[in-house]
Design a protein around this motif. Structure first.
Motif, PDB file in Angstrom:
ATOM      1  N   ILE A   1       8.034   5.563   7.686  1.00 40.69           N
ATOM      2  CA  ILE A   1       7.694   5.787   8.748  1.00 40.69           C
ATOM      3  C   ILE A   1       6.454   7.266   9.069  1.00 40.69           C
ATOM      4  O   ILE A   1       5.322   7.073   9.062  1.00 40.69           O
ATOM      5  N   ARG A   2       7.609   8.369   8.359  1.00 42.36           N
ATOM      6  CA  ARG A   2       7.010   9.796   8.183  1.00 42.36           C
ATOM      7  C   ARG A   2       5.987   9.564   7.212  1.00 42.36           C
ATOM      8  O   ARG A   2       5.120   9.690   7.622  1.00 42.36           O
ATOM      9  N   ASN A   3       5.911   8.928   5.994  1.00 40.45           N
ATOM     10  CA  ASN A   3       4.670   9.109   4.790  1.00 40.45           C
ATOM     11  C   ASN A   3       3.415   8.712   5.282  1.00 40.45           C
ATOM     12  O   ASN A   3       2.664   8.778   5.921  1.00 40.45           O
ATOM     13  N   LEU A   4       3.645   7.340   6.410  1.00 42.99           N
ATOM     14  CA  LEU A   4       2.677   6.391   6.695  1.00 42.99           C
ATOM     15  C   LEU A   4       1.723   7.556   8.081  1.00 42.99           C
ATOM     16  O   LEU A   4       0.740   7.407   8.138  1.00 42.99           O
ATOM     17  N   ASP A   5       2.154   8.627   9.224  1.00 40.94           N
ATOM     18  CA  ASP A   5       1.599   8.742  10.207  1.00 40.94           C
ATOM     19  C   ASP A   5       1.284  10.237   9.335  1.00 40.94           C
ATOM     20  O   ASP A   5       0.283  10.555   9.961  1.00 40.94           O
ATOM     21  N   GLU A   6       1.808  11.087   8.822  1.00 41.81           N
ATOM     22  CA  GLU A   6       1.200  11.660   7.865  1.00 41.81           C
ATOM     23  C   GLU A   6       0.703  11.786   6.570  1.00 41.81           C
ATOM     24  O   GLU A   6      -0.523  12.876   6.368  1.00 41.81           O
TER      25      GLU A   6
ATOM     26  N   ILE B   1       0.855  -0.874   0.176  1.00 43.27           N
ATOM     27  CA  ILE B   1       0.004  -0.308  -0.187  1.00 43.27           C
ATOM     28  C   ILE B   1       0.897   1.466  -0.463  1.00 43.27           C
ATOM     29  O   ILE B   1       0.269   2.095  -0.913  1.00 43.27           O
ATOM     30  N   MET B   2       1.947   1.210   0.749  1.00 41.41           N
ATOM     31  CA  MET B   2       2.777   2.846   1.333  1.00 41.41           C
ATOM     32  C   MET B   2       3.889   2.267  -0.526  1.00 41.41           C
ATOM     33  O   MET B   2       3.923   3.874  -0.410  1.00 41.41           O
ATOM     34  N   GLU B   3       3.641   1.792  -1.194  1.00 40.78           N
ATOM     35  CA  GLU B   3       4.482   1.778  -2.527  1.00 40.78           C
ATOM     36  C   GLU B   3       3.713   2.439  -3.502  1.00 40.78           C
ATOM     37  O   GLU B   3       4.342   2.423  -4.536  1.00 40.78           O
ATOM     38  N   ASN B   4       3.162   1.933  -3.769  1.00 46.46           N
ATOM     39  CA  ASN B   4       1.242   1.922  -3.686  1.00 46.46           C
ATOM     40  C   ASN B   4       0.253   3.543  -3.755  1.00 46.46           C
ATOM     41  O   ASN B   4      -0.561   2.866  -3.841  1.00 46.46           O
ATOM     42  N   PRO B   5       0.694   4.751  -3.514  1.00 47.88           N
ATOM     43  CA  PRO B   5      -0.366   5.627  -2.870  1.00 47.88           C
ATOM     44  C   PRO B   5      -1.154   5.691  -3.660  1.00 47.88           C
ATOM     45  O   PRO B   5      -1.245   5.351  -4.837  1.00 47.88           O
ATOM     46  N   ARG B   6      -2.407   5.798  -2.937  1.00 44.97           N
ATOM     47  CA  ARG B   6      -3.455   6.125  -3.810  1.00 44.97           C
ATOM     48  C   ARG B   6      -3.145   7.915  -4.148  1.00 44.97           C
ATOM     49  O   ARG B   6      -4.189   7.717  -5.890  1.00 44.97           O
ATOM     50  N   LYS B   7      -3.047   8.697  -4.526  1.00 42.79           N
ATOM     51  CA  LYS B   7      -2.713   9.933  -4.479  1.00 42.79           C
ATOM     52  C   LYS B   7      -1.395  10.865  -4.655  1.00 42.79           C
ATOM     53  O   LYS B   7      -0.987  11.187  -4.663  1.00 42.79           O
ATOM     54  N   GLY B   8      -0.918   9.180  -4.741  1.00 40.23           N
ATOM     55  CA  GLY B   8       0.733  10.379  -5.004  1.00 40.23           C
ATOM     56  C   GLY B   8       1.377   9.090  -6.326  1.00 40.23           C
ATOM     57  O   GLY B   8       1.341   7.676  -6.455  1.00 40.23           O
ATOM     58  N   ARG B   9       2.746   9.682  -6.153  1.00 43.87           N
ATOM     59  CA  ARG B   9       3.121   8.268  -7.676  1.00 43.87           C
ATOM     60  C   ARG B   9       3.846   7.120  -6.963  1.00 43.87           C
ATOM     61  O   ARG B   9       3.644   7.385  -5.690  1.00 43.87           O
ATOM     62  N   PRO B  10       4.174   6.354  -7.169  1.00 43.75           N
ATOM     63  CA  PRO B  10       5.051   4.758  -6.802  1.00 43.75           C
ATOM     64  C   PRO B  10       6.043   4.955  -6.261  1.00 43.75           C
ATOM     65  O   PRO B  10       6.790   5.620  -7.579  1.00 43.75           O
ATOM     66  N   PHE B  11       6.353   3.843  -5.406  1.00 45.99           N
ATOM     67  CA  PHE B  11       7.985   4.042  -4.934  1.00 45.99           C
ATOM     68  C   PHE B  11       8.190   3.289  -4.335  1.00 45.99           C
ATOM     69  O   PHE B  11       7.437   2.387  -3.201  1.00 45.99           O
TER      70      PHE B  11
ATOM     71  N   ASN C   1      16.506  -0.826   1.447  1.00 46.49           N
ATOM     72  CA  ASN C   1      16.446  -2.298   2.893  1.00 46.49           C
ATOM     73  C   ASN C   1      17.006  -1.004   3.687  1.00 46.49           C
ATOM     74  O   ASN C   1      17.299  -1.431   4.166  1.00 46.49           O
ATOM     75  N   ASP C   2      17.342   0.264   3.227  1.00 47.71           N
ATOM     76  CA  ASP C   2      18.515   1.300   3.809  1.00 47.71           C
ATOM     77  C   ASP C   2      17.363   2.397   4.838  1.00 47.71           C
ATOM     78  O   ASP C   2      16.173   1.783   4.812  1.00 47.71           O
ATOM     79  N   VAL C   3      17.549   1.874   5.599  1.00 45.87           N
ATOM     80  CA  VAL C   3      17.630   2.677   7.359  1.00 45.87           C
ATOM     81  C   VAL C   3      16.810   4.016   6.954  1.00 45.87           C
ATOM     82  O   VAL C   3      15.952   4.688   7.431  1.00 45.87           O
ATOM     83  N   THR C   4      16.989   5.107   5.901  1.00 41.63           N
ATOM     84  CA  THR C   4      16.513   6.203   5.552  1.00 41.63           C
ATOM     85  C   THR C   4      15.330   6.232   4.802  1.00 41.63           C
ATOM     86  O   THR C   4      14.457   6.646   5.272  1.00 41.63           O
ATOM     87  N   ASP C   5      14.870   5.049   4.248  1.00 38.69           N
ATOM     88  CA  ASP C   5      13.591   4.684   4.042  1.00 38.69           C
ATOM     89  C   ASP C   5      13.261   4.041   4.572  1.00 38.69           C
ATOM     90  O   ASP C   5      11.791   4.147   4.980  1.00 38.69           O
ATOM     91  N   LEU C   6      13.311   3.496   5.944  1.00 39.66           N
ATOM     92  CA  LEU C   6      12.424   3.274   6.871  1.00 39.66           C
ATOM     93  C   LEU C   6      12.642   4.253   7.585  1.00 39.66           C
ATOM     94  O   LEU C   6      11.013   4.283   7.526  1.00 39.66           O
ATOM     95  N   LEU C   7      13.078   5.072   7.681  1.00 44.16           N
ATOM     96  CA  LEU C   7      12.240   6.602   8.487  1.00 44.16           C
ATOM     97  C   LEU C   7      11.728   7.261   7.827  1.00 44.16           C
ATOM     98  O   LEU C   7      10.777   8.235   7.928  1.00 44.16           O
ATOM     99  N   ARG C   8      11.584   7.509   6.033  1.00 48.40           N
ATOM    100  CA  ARG C   8      11.192   8.164   4.733  1.00 48.40           C
ATOM    101  C   ARG C   8       9.572   7.028   5.141  1.00 48.40           C
ATOM    102  O   ARG C   8       7.963   7.704   5.389  1.00 48.40           O
TER     103      ARG C   8
END
Length: 699
Positions: free
Chosen positions: A645-650, A622-632, A636-643
């Protein structure tokens, strides 16, 4: 039916066992009868020289008890073990001291016995010799190095019941062995002021026995006079709170009462646990001469219903004497009163009801049943100051003044024990503190669901910080020094006076930090192991905040440059929501940095190098294919995990929320080492260390 070979063998073995048991029984009986001939015959038949009779007695011990030197030598020559113990732990050596036979003592001592060895009740041979008044044995054992002032060692269970702790001098006093008492004190330097585990000194032991056994009154009086001449403390009490003066009155010894009163430090109006003073006891015993002596020396006549007692005894002379010294019949009524303390309720109600001589506005009773804590400087006792429940520390005025000044410095500190009030009397200072319910050691014995470990550690850290801010290092951060009041608030105390001025000595602060690291482990493991034995291995992996706790302990042990002030803001103390907010916000701070991956520690130290496989596949999809955004596609990098977490909560998605529930709960449980990894990566990077500056507002 003919017996088989197997059954015959069993019968033979059984017969052999019975014979051995029978021989053992006969050998012990022969020894006790001093029948050397039968002893030799039985040994020739194969009787076990170390066999045991009832209560674990061996033939050697029986021979010693019979005071038969030849038989003792014979048994030793035949292999008798001098180290064998009875069921109560006693040996032939302690029996020899009871018998008082120096020759046997020499014989056994030459066989390698420890002269200070004791039985299960803590009795050494020296103590036994004192108890039975065997002076020659005493002198011999002393000449061979027996410890004169050794206190009776008992098990931990018995010590908790205040049993044990007596010395040889106390034993001689108790048994009325005046000659042995003089020998112990004059020739061997026995300390007359050592107390047993019930706080009784040698004088109390002598007088108590004199009261219990009237035939020993004369020897008790003689011992009493002797000890008084040797400077014995006259203010010691027995387990019922009776002073030497009260015991002397009970013994009806006017001479001893007079001798005690001539000691200026004695409190004539001190009372026992029932509130009875020496005068009240004299009136109850209808002892006119002692009552008159006490009245002449200024004993209070306005406590206790003295006139009523005299009238009940039909003692008109006593009643006239009491009235002459202003005694009046005044019935006393006390209002019903309920203490605030739950732990000390019964003792406080008893203290409230009984008579005690007031010390200013303070009512306290310095005896074992009212003692709430032991320290190296003396006990802490319950008290009532102006009706307020307090804990009382009693010190000589000189030392007490120093203590008072220190505690006054703690007045503005939230988690250091504060002074409530104080009183002075008779060269002593009575320091009164707000009463606590338990110490940390006791608190941790409660069920785990009743103990908030993190909250407790927050208060402990603040207490140590406050002490350091006053310029002192504690040097004894033991759980018993952290006191907890009725509301659960923790205070740090230092009744043993081990604190030291820091004065730039970093090693003192470091010592406190190391002690604090052990204390953290002790608390988090629920106090299951003694403080000095607990280690990180005892901290279960499923302990809440396990990774943060280990890092906090490591930081304390390594004398981290952050110091206690910053370690008090360590992620261990953060709430779950604060940790999640920290992780979420880090991406916002680093997203525009071209070198953001270099901010963190080496990739191999990242604890979740395959985090995309650990996270729920539906959540990741779901996070890699958001309804209103571009696929991403997340790596496995730590920065992507933090990203993520931020995107999910925001940008919350109800499909994800329904699946994983609370975001913070889910991610912190799935990646428990992530917070401390990110925190330490930032903290140890000089350029970005300020990113780690978040802390829980509750701190």
């Amino acid at each position: 039916m003919e017996p088989t070979a197997h059954s015959q063998q069993e019968a033979s073995t059984s017969s052999s066992k019975e014979t051995a048991q029978d021989l053992a029984f006969k050998l012990n009986a022969a020894v006790r009868d001093n029948n050397v001939k039968d002893v030799l015959e039985l040994l020739e038949k194969g009787a076990d020289v170390n066999s045991k009779a009832e209560s674990g007695w061996t033939p050697l011990q029986s021979a010693v008890q019979a005071d038969n030197e030849d038989l003792v030598q014979l048994l030793l020559d035949r292999g008798a073990c001098p180290h064998a113990r009875k069921d109560n732990g006693g040996t032939a050596f302690t029996e020899a001291a009871i018998a008082g036979n120096v020759n046997i003592l020499k014989l056994l001592l030459d066989r390698g016995l420890n002269i200070n060895d004791h039985d299960d009740n803590g009795f050494t041979a020296f103590m036994e010799a004192a108890w039975y008044g065997n002076e020659e044995a005493l002198k011999f054992l002393y000449s061979k190095g027996a410890n004169v002032n050794l206190r009776r060692a008992v098990s931990e269970e018995k010590a908790k019941l205040h049993k044990g702790g007596a010395t040889a001098l106390m034993d001689a006093c108790k048994e009325g062995c005046f000659s042995a008492v003089k020998t112990l004190v004059q020739e061997m330097g026995a300390d007359v002021n050592i107390c047993d585990n019930k706080d009784r000194n040698a004088l109390i032991h002598a007088l108590k026995e004199g009261c219990a056994k009237k035939k020993r009154v004369a020897s008790a009086v003689s011992i009493g006079h002797f000890l008084l001449d040797r400077g014995v403390d006259v203010n010691s009490k027995d387990e019922c709170g009776k002073t030497a003066l009260i015991l002397a009155v009970e013994m009806q010894s006017p001479d001893l009462v007079k001798a005690l009163l001539e000691k200026g430090e004695i409190d004539i109006d001190d009372a026992d646990e029932e509130g009875n003073t020496a005068l009240m006891v004299a009136v109850e015993e209808n002892d006119y001469d002692i009552a008159k002596l006490l009245c002449e020396k200024g004993a209070r006549t306005d406590v206790g219903n003295l006139i009523a007692v005299a009238n009940r005894n039909r003692s008109h002379n006593m009643a006239r004497l009491l009235r002459q010294y202003n005694a009046r019949f005044v019935p006393e009524t006390l209002k019903d009163w309920e203490p605030n303390s739950r732990r000390w309720r019964d003792q406080l109600k008893k203290l409230y009801k009984i008579y005690r001589p007031m010390i200013g506005k303070l009512k306290t009773f310095q005896y074992i049943q009212q003692r709430i804590q032991n320290t190296s400087q003396g006990g802490i006792y319950l008290g009532l100051h102006g009706g307020t429940e307090v804990a009382v520390r009693i010190s000589r005025s000189t030392e007490g003044d120093k203590e008072k000044r220190f505690f006054e410095q703690c007045g503005n500190c939230e988690h250091l024990l504060k002074l409530f009030q104080f009183e002075k009397a008779g060269g002593y200072l009575y320091l009164c503190f707000p009463l606590w319910e338990e110490n940390l050691e006791e608190h941790l014995q409660k069920p785990e669901d009743q103990v908030d470990y993190k909250d407790a550690l927050k208060m402990i850290f603040q207490a140590v910080r406050e002490l350091h801010s006053l310029g002192f290092a504690h040097q004894d951060l033991h759980p018993s020094n952290f006191l907890i009041d009725l509301g659960g608030k923790i205070y740090l105390a230092d009744f043993d006076n081990k604190r030291k001025l820091i004065e730039g000595k970093k090693e003192l602060v470091n010592s406190d930090l190391e002690a604090l690291s052990r204390l953290v482990l002790y608390v988090l493991t629920g106090g299951r192991k003694p403080l000095q034995q607990v280690s990180t291995e005892d901290l279960a992996a499923d302990t809440p905040d396990h990774k943060e706790a280990l890092d906090l302990v490591s930081s304390l042990v390594s004398h981290d440059e952050r110091g206690l002030e910053d370690l008090s803001k360590h992620p261990y103390f953060w709430s779950k929501q604060t940790r999640f907010k920290f992780l979420k916000n880090i991406w916002n701070k680093i997203k525009d940095l071209s070198n953001r991956k270099a901010i963190f520690q080496a990739p191999e130290s990242f604890p979740y190098p395959s985090w995309t496989k650990e996270i729920d596949t539906c959540v990741l999809k779901i996070m890699e294919n958001p309804r209103k955004g571009r696929p991403f596609r997340y790596s496995n990098d730590v920065t992507d995990l933090l990203r993520l977490i931020r995107n999910l909560d925001e940008h919350p998605d109800m499909r994800i929320s329904k699946k994983i529930g609370d975001h913070a709960e889910y991610f912190l449980k799935l990646f428990p080492a992530l917070t401390i990894y990110v925190y330490n990566s930032l903290r140890q990077n000089p350029e970005y260390s300020h990113f780690a500056g978040i802390q829980d507002p509750s701190l």
